[in-house]
Design an enzyme around this catalytic site. Sequence first.
Site, PDB file in Angstrom:
ATOM      1  N   HIS A   1     -32.629  16.965 -16.616  1.00  0.00           N
ATOM      2  CA  HIS A   1     -32.808  18.417 -16.848  1.00  0.00           C
ATOM      3  C   HIS A   1     -33.925  18.971 -15.958  1.00  0.00           C
ATOM      4  CE1 HIS A   1     -31.215  17.688 -21.174  1.00  0.00           C
ATOM      5  NE2 HIS A   1     -30.284  18.333 -20.505  1.00  0.00           N
TER       6      HIS A   1
ATOM      7  N   LYS B   1     -23.686  20.601 -34.040  1.00  0.00           N
ATOM      8  CA  LYS B   1     -24.334  19.295 -34.180  1.00  0.00           C
ATOM      9  C   LYS B   1     -25.698  19.456 -34.845  1.00  0.00           C
ATOM     10  CE  LYS B   1     -23.646  19.460 -29.551  1.00  0.00           C
ATOM     11  NZ  LYS B   1     -23.988  19.244 -28.160  1.00  0.00           N
TER      12      LYS B   1
ATOM     13  N   ARG C   1     -22.901  16.147 -13.720  1.00  0.00           N
ATOM     14  CA  ARG C   1     -23.159  14.741 -13.409  1.00  0.00           C
ATOM     15  C   ARG C   1     -21.886  14.132 -12.834  1.00  0.00           C
ATOM     16  NH1 ARG C   1     -25.484  13.979 -19.307  1.00  0.00           N
ATOM     17  NH2 ARG C   1     -23.554  15.138 -19.482  1.00  0.00           N
TER      18      ARG C   1
ATOM     19  N   SER D   1     -28.978  13.375 -22.925  1.00  0.00           N
ATOM     20  CA  SER D   1     -29.818  13.421 -24.117  1.00  0.00           C
ATOM     21  C   SER D   1     -29.240  12.503 -25.195  1.00  0.00           C
ATOM     22  CB  SER D   1     -29.893  14.845 -24.665  1.00  0.00           C
ATOM     23  OG  SER D   1     -30.462  15.698 -23.720  1.00  0.00           O
TER      24      SER D   1
HETATM   25  O1  PNS Z   1     -26.359  21.103 -23.308  1.00  0.00           O
HETATM   26  P1  PNS Z   1     -25.075  21.576 -23.930  1.00  0.00           P
HETATM   27  O2  PNS Z   1     -25.060  21.228 -25.400  1.00  0.00           O
HETATM   28  O3  PNS Z   1     -23.872  21.071 -23.217  1.00  0.00           O
HETATM   29  O4  PNS Z   1     -25.083  23.180 -23.819  1.00  0.00           O
HETATM   30  C1  PNS Z   1     -23.985  23.936 -24.245  1.00  0.00           C
HETATM   31  C2  PNS Z   1     -24.306  25.443 -24.251  1.00  0.00           C
HETATM   32  C3  PNS Z   1     -25.510  25.738 -25.098  1.00  0.00           C
HETATM   33  C4  PNS Z   1     -24.557  25.915 -22.829  1.00  0.00           C
HETATM   34  C5  PNS Z   1     -23.048  26.172 -24.816  1.00  0.00           C
HETATM   35  O5  PNS Z   1     -22.653  25.562 -26.001  1.00  0.00           O
HETATM   36  C6  PNS Z   1     -23.268  27.663 -25.069  1.00  0.00           C
HETATM   37  O6  PNS Z   1     -23.463  28.433 -24.156  1.00  0.00           O
HETATM   38  N1  PNS Z   1     -23.211  28.061 -26.366  1.00  0.00           N
HETATM   39  C7  PNS Z   1     -23.403  29.432 -26.796  1.00  0.00           C
HETATM   40  C8  PNS Z   1     -22.074  30.084 -27.200  1.00  0.00           C
HETATM   41  C9  PNS Z   1     -21.311  30.498 -25.967  1.00  0.00           C
HETATM   42  O7  PNS Z   1     -21.663  31.444 -25.311  1.00  0.00           O
HETATM   43  N2  PNS Z   1     -20.246  29.684 -25.610  1.00  0.00           N
HETATM   44  C10 PNS Z   1     -19.529  29.805 -24.356  1.00  0.00           C
HETATM   45  C11 PNS Z   1     -18.456  30.847 -24.337  1.00  0.00           C
HETATM   46  S1  PNS Z   1     -17.320  30.778 -25.652  1.00  0.00           S
END
Ligand code: PNS
Length: 159
Positions: A19, A43, A92, A130
Amino acid sequence: MTDRIAVYPGSFDPLTNGHLDILARARRLADRVIVAILEQDQKTPLFSADERIGMIREIVGGDTSIAVASFSGLLVDFAGRSGATIIVRGLRAVSDYEYELQMALMNRRLAPDIETVFLMAKEEYSYVSSRLVKELARLGGDVTGLVPNFVRQRLADRF
Ligand code: PNS
């Protein structure tokens, strides 16, 4: 000219060196980067949103071009409120691609003016997540070099 602002969203539970590498690269593309921690997720996180914000601030605190915040709801709404025009995501392996593509296209549909940019971390972090870091720490493995020392200590305290 107005500042170019990027949002770097994620769970960051916890922040890894991968990150941090992406963050440094994002910083080269934008004048300001907002690390945006998703507050409520399906989660159950190991660290609360406030703990994650605290840890990231501790690590990047000296850099005034980086802000750390939490958000709930849609990412594009948070980005819009923050004046961001870029969403940064780290890629990745190929396995990340499908989910990331779907999310980028959905976000583009919701907010056509916000561009998602994918960045690749250093190869040495290409397998670091993570989820695996938490598993390693929980089972007593050494996470040195995978996360900042401050996070390593917090993981050791937690397990
Ligand atoms: O590190 P992660 O858990 O893969 O991050 C995922 C994240 C936080 C980027 C994603 O879940 C997110 O943007 N959630 C907020 C809701 C949203 O806008 N979803 C995308 C469009 S439906």
